[in-house]
Design a protein around this motif. Sequence first.
Motif, PDB file in Angstrom:
ATOM      1  N   ARG A  59      -2.108   0.889  -4.461  1.00  0.00           N
ATOM      2  CA  ARG A  59      -1.153  -0.202  -4.243  1.00  0.00           C
ATOM      3  C   ARG A  59      -0.146  -0.255  -5.380  1.00  0.00           C
ATOM      4  O   ARG A  59      -0.411   0.189  -6.482  1.00  0.00           O
ATOM      5  CB  ARG A  59      -1.889  -1.537  -4.153  1.00  0.00           C
ATOM      6  N   VAL A  72       0.856  -1.181   0.000  1.00  0.00           N
ATOM      7  CA  VAL A  72       0.000   0.000   0.000  1.00  0.00           C
ATOM      8  C   VAL A  72       0.890   1.228   0.000  1.00  0.00           C
ATOM      9  O   VAL A  72       1.786   1.358   0.834  1.00  0.00           O
ATOM     10  CB  VAL A  72      -0.932   0.006   1.234  1.00  0.00           C
ATOM     11  N   TYR A 125     -10.727  -0.655  -3.314  1.00  0.00           N
ATOM     12  CA  TYR A 125     -11.685  -0.044  -2.407  1.00  0.00           C
ATOM     13  C   TYR A 125     -12.111  -1.102  -1.417  1.00  0.00           C
ATOM     14  O   TYR A 125     -12.474  -2.215  -1.808  1.00  0.00           O
ATOM     15  CB  TYR A 125     -12.907   0.493  -3.168  1.00  0.00           C
ATOM     16  N   ASP A 133      -0.683   4.449  -0.548  1.00  0.00           N
ATOM     17  CA  ASP A 133      -1.525   5.557  -0.096  1.00  0.00           C
ATOM     18  C   ASP A 133      -2.876   5.007   0.332  1.00  0.00           C
ATOM     19  O   ASP A 133      -3.421   4.119  -0.318  1.00  0.00           O
ATOM     20  CB  ASP A 133      -1.717   6.574  -1.232  1.00  0.00           C
ATOM     21  N   SER A 134      -3.416   5.525   1.430  1.00  0.00           N
ATOM     22  CA  SER A 134      -4.754   5.151   1.907  1.00  0.00           C
ATOM     23  C   SER A 134      -5.504   6.418   2.268  1.00  0.00           C
ATOM     24  O   SER A 134      -4.934   7.327   2.851  1.00  0.00           O
ATOM     25  CB  SER A 134      -4.668   4.288   3.173  1.00  0.00           C
ATOM     26  N   ARG A 135      -6.787   6.446   1.922  1.00  0.00           N
ATOM     27  CA  ARG A 135      -7.633   7.556   2.349  1.00  0.00           C
ATOM     28  C   ARG A 135      -9.061   7.082   2.556  1.00  0.00           C
ATOM     29  O   ARG A 135      -9.533   6.219   1.839  1.00  0.00           O
ATOM     30  CB  ARG A 135      -7.646   8.726   1.393  1.00  0.00           C
ATOM     31  N   THR A 150      -5.679   0.624  -7.824  1.00  0.00           N
ATOM     32  CA  THR A 150      -6.471   1.120  -6.702  1.00  0.00           C
ATOM     33  C   THR A 150      -7.446   0.044  -6.257  1.00  0.00           C
ATOM     34  O   THR A 150      -8.051  -0.636  -7.079  1.00  0.00           O
ATOM     35  CB  THR A 150      -7.254   2.383  -7.124  1.00  0.00           C
ATOM     36  N   ILE A 185     -12.423   2.503   2.607  1.00  0.00           N
ATOM     37  CA  ILE A 185     -11.094   3.079   2.407  1.00  0.00           C
ATOM     38  C   ILE A 185     -10.668   2.841   0.968  1.00  0.00           C
ATOM     39  O   ILE A 185     -10.864   1.763   0.420  1.00  0.00           O
ATOM     40  CB  ILE A 185     -10.065   2.434   3.365  1.00  0.00           C
ATOM     41  N   ARG A 186     -10.060   3.868   0.377  1.00  0.00           N
ATOM     42  CA  ARG A 186      -9.454   3.758  -0.950  1.00  0.00           C
ATOM     43  C   ARG A 186      -7.964   3.547  -0.718  1.00  0.00           C
ATOM     44  O   ARG A 186      -7.327   4.299   0.010  1.00  0.00           O
ATOM     45  CB  ARG A 186      -9.687   5.047  -1.722  1.00  0.00           C
ATOM     46  N   ARG A 187      -7.423   2.510  -1.334  1.00  0.00           N
ATOM     47  CA  ARG A 187      -5.999   2.231  -1.184  1.00  0.00           C
ATOM     48  C   ARG A 187      -5.337   2.204  -2.548  1.00  0.00           C
ATOM     49  O   ARG A 187      -5.819   1.580  -3.473  1.00  0.00           O
ATOM     50  CB  ARG A 187      -5.779   0.888  -0.502  1.00  0.00           C
TER      51      ARG A 187
END
Length: 151
Positions: free
Chosen positions: A29, A13, A41, A15-17, A39, A25-27
């Motif tokens: 990878r 991962v 979800y 970035d995560s938001r 990406t 959560i949107r990650r």
Amino acid sequence: MKCPQCDQPDTRVIDSRPLTKEIGIRRRRECPACGYRFTTYEYIALSPVLVIKSNGTREEFNREKLMHSIQLSCTKRPVSLKIIQNIAWEIEQKIEQLGLSEVKSSFIGEEVIHRLRQIDKVAYIRFASVYHEFKDVTEFKEEIKVLEENA
């Protein structure tokens, strides 16, 4: 998470938001083997909801399938993916708030129609024509007339 490009079993991962308005959560990878970025979800699965189709069969509610059907009606229309995601999320939330373990596909279809009518008239007519199985141009004209009268 397996890489969709090279099937490497481990990705990392980068970035995560959190998703707005949604429990998820949107990650972002990346695969260490091939460098492919993608990406994912992730959503909390509360309790499975079964959709009762018009032929009587049942299948598990699928947000992606719902979004795809909405996207088809919004093709080449000024309706963003974010709006489509919000429609699907709102419908899913309504089903959960009602505490339903089974829901008729007609309920979902009417919810989509109600929301598209407010967002984009052309997308609404497209969805309604498939959902209501318009047989000929006369049915399109009648629906457009009702739409214009209620505008």
